[in-house]
Write an enzyme that holds these catalytic residues in place. Sequence first.
Site, PDB file in Angstrom:
ATOM      1  CG  ASP A  12      -2.315   0.656   0.846  1.00  0.00           C
ATOM      2  OD1 ASP A  12      -2.334   1.890   0.666  1.00  0.00           O
ATOM      3  OD2 ASP A  12      -3.333  -0.050   0.735  1.00  0.00           O
ATOM      4  CG  HIS A  42     -18.313  -4.957 -12.015  1.00  0.00           C
ATOM      5  ND1 HIS A  42     -19.207  -5.805 -11.416  1.00  0.00           N
ATOM      6  CD2 HIS A  42     -17.659  -4.348 -10.991  1.00  0.00           C
ATOM      7  CE1 HIS A  42     -19.097  -5.714 -10.099  1.00  0.00           C
ATOM      8  NE2 HIS A  42     -18.179  -4.833  -9.820  1.00  0.00           N
TER       9      HIS A  42
HETATM   10  N1  APR Z   1      -0.670   2.351  -4.665  1.00  0.00           N
HETATM   11  C1  APR Z   1      -1.032   1.441  -3.734  1.00  0.00           C
HETATM   12  N2  APR Z   1      -2.168   1.525  -3.011  1.00  0.00           N
HETATM   13  C2  APR Z   1      -2.945   2.589  -3.225  1.00  0.00           C
HETATM   14  C3  APR Z   1      -2.644   3.597  -4.161  1.00  0.00           C
HETATM   15  C4  APR Z   1      -1.429   3.444  -4.901  1.00  0.00           C
HETATM   16  N3  APR Z   1      -1.041   4.328  -5.815  1.00  0.00           N
HETATM   17  N4  APR Z   1      -3.618   4.534  -4.117  1.00  0.00           N
HETATM   18  C5  APR Z   1      -4.507   4.141  -3.187  1.00  0.00           C
HETATM   19  N5  APR Z   1      -4.112   2.968  -2.653  1.00  0.00           N
HETATM   20  C6  APR Z   1      -4.741   2.184  -1.585  1.00  0.00           C
HETATM   21  C7  APR Z   1      -5.328   3.031  -0.457  1.00  0.00           C
HETATM   22  O1  APR Z   1      -4.313   3.486   0.436  1.00  0.00           O
HETATM   23  C8  APR Z   1      -6.285   2.042   0.205  1.00  0.00           C
HETATM   24  O2  APR Z   1      -5.665   1.289   1.232  1.00  0.00           O
HETATM   25  O3  APR Z   1      -5.874   1.479  -2.092  1.00  0.00           O
HETATM   26  C9  APR Z   1      -6.666   1.091  -0.968  1.00  0.00           C
HETATM   27  C10 APR Z   1      -8.134   1.205  -1.344  1.00  0.00           C
HETATM   28  O4  APR Z   1      -8.882   0.746  -0.264  1.00  0.00           O
HETATM   29  P1  APR Z   1     -10.337   1.312   0.113  1.00  0.00           P
HETATM   30  O5  APR Z   1     -10.310   2.791   0.064  1.00  0.00           O
HETATM   31  O6  APR Z   1     -10.765   0.629   1.353  1.00  0.00           O
HETATM   32  O7  APR Z   1     -11.224   0.818  -1.132  1.00  0.00           O
HETATM   33  P2  APR Z   1     -11.863  -0.628  -1.344  1.00  0.00           P
HETATM   34  O8  APR Z   1     -13.224  -0.655  -0.786  1.00  0.00           O
HETATM   35  O9  APR Z   1     -10.906  -1.670  -0.934  1.00  0.00           O
HETATM   36  O10 APR Z   1     -12.018  -0.639  -2.930  1.00  0.00           O
HETATM   37  C11 APR Z   1     -10.874  -0.633  -3.770  1.00  0.00           C
HETATM   38  O11 APR Z   1     -11.903  -1.965  -5.459  1.00  0.00           O
HETATM   39  O12 APR Z   1     -14.086  -2.796  -5.595  1.00  0.00           O
HETATM   40  C12 APR Z   1     -13.206  -1.788  -6.021  1.00  0.00           C
HETATM   41  O13 APR Z   1     -14.655   0.144  -6.362  1.00  0.00           O
HETATM   42  C13 APR Z   1     -13.652  -0.418  -5.555  1.00  0.00           C
HETATM   43  O14 APR Z   1     -12.127   0.877  -6.898  1.00  0.00           O
HETATM   44  C14 APR Z   1     -12.364   0.362  -5.595  1.00  0.00           C
HETATM   45  C15 APR Z   1     -11.315  -0.706  -5.226  1.00  0.00           C
END
Ligand code: APR
Length: 330
Positions: A51, A195
């Site tokens: 992350d 989707h």
């Molecule tokens: N590199 C790595 N991780 C990243 C980056 C990046 N450049 N940008 C954001 N993230 C991480 C965030 O820090 C966060 O931990 O991506 C994660 C996203 O998690 P959530 O905000 O909890 O989102 P989530 O519900 O997991 O959904 C993620 O999946 O189902 C799809 O629509 C949903 O596009 C969304 C994705």
Amino acid sequence: MAGSEVNFKNLRSFQRTMAKKVTVIGAAGGVGSNAVLEIARNNACTVVALDIPEAADFLKGRMLDLSHALAVMNSESRIIPTTNYEEMKNSDVVVITAGFPRKPGMTREELIGVNAKIISDVSEKIKQFCPNAIVIVITNPLDTMAYVVLKKTGFKQNRVIGMAGELDSARFRYLLSQKLNAKIGHIEATVLGSHGQEMVAVPESTTLNKKPVPDIMSEEDLDECITKTVGAGAEITKLMGRSAVVAPGFAVAKMVSAILNDTREEFCVSAYINNDGFYEGVEDLFIGVPAVLGKNGIERILQVDWEDATKEKFSKAAKSLATMRDALKL
Ligand code: APR
């Protein structure tokens, strides 16, 4: 409690997959962390949980919690939390959940602007560190984000896959099992297309105990199940104030297991189609189709025994996906 019996089934799975490495990008997030746990639980492998630096502490804490859960289950898998992309080097499979989820009232399509840049950056890293990986994309709008990964990595089309149909068909099966008061394991369902609002549930290839569902339920009940399937994600988002996290994580983990163990199972996936055979007319797009998954990612794309009305809906979904693809600035 310590036991002396050896479970040979688990041992064999362990020997087969322990050398395997899977990376989940966006692992501190809702979908990512569920995917990490389920992949680690089912495969006895190393899972690199990646992350951004801003999420480092949360990531470390969450992955410790998951590692303790694995200990409860006597799993030999290892989770490595990190914000350093080099740790993903030579992963066999990379799962992308990095990016923004939708908020109540948003469509998945509205995420295109914010997520395309993230997915582009992540793709460059995958190309650099995991040139032979199979990549599964979950970030929305899913079909379009998978297209970004294909173009940015330059990987062969069998190695870039979108996860959508497995989740959508599970939601459809759940609703059918409730309506028919039937065992979920006895229902097979197909959901194709995009989707999004234009996902295509295929009643003619949806069965209970091999009997076509349209033959055993009223049109009205079937329509209700289809409408609820299409709206299932939005329903959860409205109720929870954020989108679903568990079922998407489990769905991708099932696909990862099929690849690591070369099971050659059938899944509904988002795959790259470019005027290929049965799907003639669908050009340069990721779209939901049935496919066989194995060690090479997509081993085979399958054709659908569909009726004209379904084919028409599929073509409509393809048109919308083409419009989204054209809006990308790659
Ligand atoms: N590199 C790595 N991780 C990243 C980056 C990046 N450049 N940008 C954001 N993230 C991480 C965030 O820090 C966060 O931990 O991506 C994660 C996203 O998690 P959530 O905000 O909890 O989102 P989530 O519900 O997991 O959904 C993620 O999946 O189902 C799809 O629509 C949903 O596009 C969304 C994705």
